[in-house]
Design a protein around this motif. Sequence first.
Motif, PDB file in Angstrom:
ATOM      1  N   MET A  57      -4.045   5.539 -13.092  1.00 11.20           N
ATOM      2  CA  MET A  57      -3.130   6.861 -12.953  1.00 11.20           C
ATOM      3  C   MET A  57      -1.916   6.714 -11.988  1.00 11.20           C
ATOM      4  O   MET A  57      -0.802   6.839 -12.359  1.00 11.20           O
ATOM      5  N   ARG A  58      -2.318   5.894 -10.862  1.00 11.25           N
ATOM      6  CA  ARG A  58      -1.327   5.517  -9.747  1.00 11.25           C
ATOM      7  C   ARG A  58      -0.325   4.843 -10.392  1.00 11.25           C
ATOM      8  O   ARG A  58       1.064   5.127 -10.062  1.00 11.25           O
ATOM      9  N   ALA A  59      -0.514   3.917 -11.009  1.00 15.17           N
ATOM     10  CA  ALA A  59       0.337   2.915 -11.636  1.00 15.17           C
ATOM     11  C   ALA A  59       1.080   3.481 -12.632  1.00 15.17           C
ATOM     12  O   ALA A  59       2.301   3.172 -12.774  1.00 15.17           O
ATOM     13  N   GLY A  60       0.667   4.354 -13.683  1.00 15.10           N
ATOM     14  CA  GLY A  60       1.297   5.027 -14.386  1.00 15.10           C
ATOM     15  C   GLY A  60       2.329   6.048 -13.873  1.00 15.10           C
ATOM     16  O   GLY A  60       3.567   6.132 -14.467  1.00 15.10           O
ATOM     17  N   LYS A  61       2.000   6.768 -12.689  1.00 15.82           N
ATOM     18  CA  LYS A  61       2.992   7.623 -12.124  1.00 15.82           C
ATOM     19  C   LYS A  61       4.280   6.689 -11.454  1.00 15.82           C
ATOM     20  O   LYS A  61       5.069   7.198 -11.585  1.00 15.82           O
ATOM     21  N   ALA A  62       3.513   5.759 -10.950  1.00 12.88           N
ATOM     22  CA  ALA A  62       4.897   4.660 -10.336  1.00 12.88           C
ATOM     23  C   ALA A  62       5.893   4.260 -11.718  1.00 12.88           C
ATOM     24  O   ALA A  62       6.974   4.118 -11.350  1.00 12.88           O
ATOM     25  N   ARG A  97       4.802  -3.154  -7.166  1.00 13.88           N
ATOM     26  CA  ARG A  97       3.687  -3.750  -6.950  1.00 13.88           C
ATOM     27  C   ARG A  97       3.834  -4.869  -5.681  1.00 13.88           C
ATOM     28  O   ARG A  97       2.767  -5.004  -5.062  1.00 13.88           O
ATOM     29  N   ILE A  98       4.907  -5.403  -5.651  1.00 15.57           N
ATOM     30  CA  ILE A  98       4.846  -6.284  -4.531  1.00 15.57           C
ATOM     31  C   ILE A  98       4.901  -5.550  -3.128  1.00 15.57           C
ATOM     32  O   ILE A  98       4.149  -6.051  -2.202  1.00 15.57           O
ATOM     33  N   ALA A  99       5.638  -4.502  -3.043  1.00 13.64           N
ATOM     34  CA  ALA A  99       5.507  -3.990  -2.075  1.00 13.64           C
ATOM     35  C   ALA A  99       4.168  -3.148  -1.669  1.00 13.64           C
ATOM     36  O   ALA A  99       3.856  -2.859  -0.306  1.00 13.64           O
ATOM     37  N   GLU A 100       3.370  -3.175  -2.557  1.00 15.29           N
ATOM     38  CA  GLU A 100       2.227  -2.394  -2.265  1.00 15.29           C
ATOM     39  C   GLU A 100       1.036  -3.399  -1.865  1.00 15.29           C
ATOM     40  O   GLU A 100       0.054  -2.975  -1.324  1.00 15.29           O
ATOM     41  N   ARG A 101       1.402  -4.603  -2.168  1.00 15.57           N
ATOM     42  CA  ARG A 101       0.466  -5.660  -1.910  1.00 15.57           C
ATOM     43  C   ARG A 101       0.697  -5.986  -0.397  1.00 15.57           C
ATOM     44  O   ARG A 101       1.033  -7.205   0.029  1.00 15.57           O
ATOM     45  N   SER A 151      -1.992  -4.264   5.560  1.00 18.61           N
ATOM     46  CA  SER A 151      -1.587  -3.169   6.157  1.00 18.61           C
ATOM     47  C   SER A 151      -0.621  -1.932   5.766  1.00 18.61           C
ATOM     48  O   SER A 151      -0.139  -2.259   4.451  1.00 18.61           O
ATOM     49  N   GLU A 152      -0.981  -0.919   6.311  1.00 16.94           N
ATOM     50  CA  GLU A 152      -0.407   0.343   5.569  1.00 16.94           C
ATOM     51  C   GLU A 152       1.337   0.181   5.680  1.00 16.94           C
ATOM     52  O   GLU A 152       1.602   0.022   7.045  1.00 16.94           O
ATOM     53  N   PRO A 153       2.016   0.427   4.916  1.00 15.08           N
ATOM     54  CA  PRO A 153       3.481   0.606   5.162  1.00 15.08           C
ATOM     55  C   PRO A 153       3.800   1.815   5.786  1.00 15.08           C
ATOM     56  O   PRO A 153       3.235   2.810   5.676  1.00 15.08           O
ATOM     57  N   VAL A 154       4.986   1.311   6.671  1.00 14.77           N
ATOM     58  CA  VAL A 154       5.642   2.546   7.308  1.00 14.77           C
ATOM     59  C   VAL A 154       6.034   3.786   6.562  1.00 14.77           C
ATOM     60  O   VAL A 154       5.931   5.028   7.091  1.00 14.77           O
ATOM     61  N   ILE A 155       6.752   3.382   5.499  1.00 20.93           N
ATOM     62  CA  ILE A 155       7.038   4.467   4.650  1.00 20.93           C
ATOM     63  C   ILE A 155       6.442   4.268   3.138  1.00 20.93           C
ATOM     64  O   ILE A 155       6.111   3.103   2.835  1.00 20.93           O
ATOM     65  N   PRO A 156       6.528   5.226   2.401  1.00 21.43           N
ATOM     66  CA  PRO A 156       5.828   5.254   1.121  1.00 21.43           C
ATOM     67  C   PRO A 156       6.707   4.254   0.396  1.00 21.43           C
ATOM     68  O   PRO A 156       7.921   4.143   0.318  1.00 21.43           O
ATOM     69  N   THR A 157       6.300   3.321  -0.412  1.00 21.92           N
ATOM     70  CA  THR A 157       6.687   2.334  -1.278  1.00 21.92           C
ATOM     71  C   THR A 157       7.614   2.767  -2.252  1.00 21.92           C
ATOM     72  O   THR A 157       8.865   2.090  -2.479  1.00 21.92           O
ATOM     73  N   LEU A 158       7.265   3.678  -2.937  1.00 18.91           N
ATOM     74  CA  LEU A 158       8.147   4.089  -4.256  1.00 18.91           C
ATOM     75  C   LEU A 158       9.650   4.408  -3.642  1.00 18.91           C
ATOM     76  O   LEU A 158      10.442   4.054  -4.297  1.00 18.91           O
ATOM     77  N   PRO A 159       9.694   5.513  -2.830  1.00 17.14           N
ATOM     78  CA  PRO A 159      11.063   5.660  -2.188  1.00 17.14           C
ATOM     79  C   PRO A 159      11.778   4.762  -1.444  1.00 17.14           C
ATOM     80  O   PRO A 159      13.098   4.499  -1.796  1.00 17.14           O
ATOM     81  N   VAL A 174      13.128  -6.424  -1.897  1.00 11.08           N
ATOM     82  CA  VAL A 174      12.017  -5.544  -1.600  1.00 11.08           C
ATOM     83  C   VAL A 174      10.972  -6.011  -0.728  1.00 11.08           C
ATOM     84  O   VAL A 174      10.035  -5.481  -0.236  1.00 11.08           O
ATOM     85  N   LEU A 175      11.096  -7.525  -0.273  1.00 10.63           N
ATOM     86  CA  LEU A 175      10.504  -7.837   0.816  1.00 10.63           C
ATOM     87  C   LEU A 175      10.553  -7.238   2.123  1.00 10.63           C
ATOM     88  O   LEU A 175       9.881  -7.434   3.188  1.00 10.63           O
ATOM     89  N   ALA A 176      11.606  -6.352   2.264  1.00  7.49           N
ATOM     90  CA  ALA A 176      11.924  -5.779   3.547  1.00  7.49           C
ATOM     91  C   ALA A 176      11.116  -4.314   3.676  1.00  7.49           C
ATOM     92  O   ALA A 176      11.175  -3.863   4.870  1.00  7.49           O
ATOM     93  N   VAL A 177      10.193  -4.162   2.839  1.00  7.59           N
ATOM     94  CA  VAL A 177       9.589  -2.851   3.064  1.00  7.59           C
ATOM     95  C   VAL A 177       8.824  -3.157   4.356  1.00  7.59           C
ATOM     96  O   VAL A 177       7.891  -3.998   4.735  1.00  7.59           O
ATOM     97  N   PRO A 178       8.786  -1.981   5.272  1.00  6.91           N
ATOM     98  CA  PRO A 178       8.290  -2.226   6.486  1.00  6.91           C
ATOM     99  C   PRO A 178       6.900  -1.893   6.760  1.00  6.91           C
ATOM    100  O   PRO A 178       6.330  -1.163   5.785  1.00  6.91           O
ATOM    101  N   ALA A 179       5.939  -2.787   7.362  1.00  8.98           N
ATOM    102  CA  ALA A 179       4.618  -2.436   7.501  1.00  8.98           C
ATOM    103  C   ALA A 179       4.178  -2.368   8.962  1.00  8.98           C
ATOM    104  O   ALA A 179       4.895  -2.712   9.843  1.00  8.98           O
ATOM    105  N   ALA A 180       3.024  -1.595   9.043  1.00  6.36           N
ATOM    106  CA  ALA A 180       2.518  -1.159  10.403  1.00  6.36           C
ATOM    107  C   ALA A 180       2.126  -2.494  11.098  1.00  6.36           C
ATOM    108  O   ALA A 180       1.450  -3.315  10.353  1.00  6.36           O
TER     109      ALA A 180
END
Length: 338
Positions: free
Chosen positions: A7-12, A105-109, A112-120, A332-338
């Motif tokens: 369901m989460r992947a479908g929404k994404a 999918r790459i950003a979600e992998r 650690s939790e991302p600092v900001i939501p990956t989809l935005p 996409v590799l620039a997604v910040p992580a905590a």
Amino acid sequence: MKSTRRMRAGKAALFCAVASAVGLLFCSQCSPLYPINVWGDANCLLTVGRVMREGGVLYRDIYEQKGPTLYLLHALAACISDRSFLGVYLLEIVAWGAALFSAWRIAERKDSEPVIPTLPFVALMAACVLTGAAFSRGDSAEEFCLPLFVWTMDIALAEYGRAQGPMRPSRLMACGLMAGLVATIKYTLLGLYIGLCVCEGVAAWKEGGLARAVKHAGAFLCGMLMPVLAWAAYFAAQGALGDAVQAYLIHNIFLYGAGEEMTWREALRLLRDNALWAVPAAAGLAAFCLYRDKTPAAKLCVLAMAGGQMITVFLLGRVWPYSPMAMAPFAVLAVPAA
């Protein structure tokens, strides 16, 4: 758990499709908002597509120097709309939507939790690419290779993040298939796959010696040869194999842009014109290599793919304003992580 993930992947996926449609509506001259597409390359691509739709044979009946898969996409676009670029716009949405979904999918992998939501974040990076100079007016070979690049990164990073050893042959064959599609769109964009093959060759040799390396090379080549041999068989059946080799290989290698090298001034200008995504891409590559949750194999793979792509795009021939877009997937590799 599986239904929740689906369901989460479908929404994404839905979000990525909508984001692509909206972004391209304003940024691509193929969209219905533009009364005319003034870019010569886009008009040539659609013209060739119309000829193929009517039964003409590429390279034999009409001359153009890009790959047959790219023109086949435009033949499909011509079937959707003959008098406008609506068909191209719809294909752009599919390509960008698929690329953004794999980027998500790459950003979600991350462990650690991302600092900001990956989809935005992924949507923001897409907006930066769409408004950069490399996107130009839309409808370039680089644009239709984007989903193939990001799919390959997605598979490779999942495999090398799973274990220190080489990739599974089935996954490697899938990467080879995408390399074959890129080869039949614009073979000068194969640098990412060259880097992947170098990394995989080292991993397979280390794991099982020459026999393992040869086995994995065979798996990759089996996938890559599928579209290449399919097109070769088609042109041979049409009596146009010689025309295809001459137009797509010989002329591109020895005539098209031969002897033209990029200067440092041009490189800096390209960086400036695409800084909104080029800087995050460079920062993302550096940060990826510092993440503790990434295996050494994954880090080596990213560096090898980025290095191979940079060499083939910037050092082996003429660099056009749209050429840097082949490096955009690394943003996409620039997604910040905590």
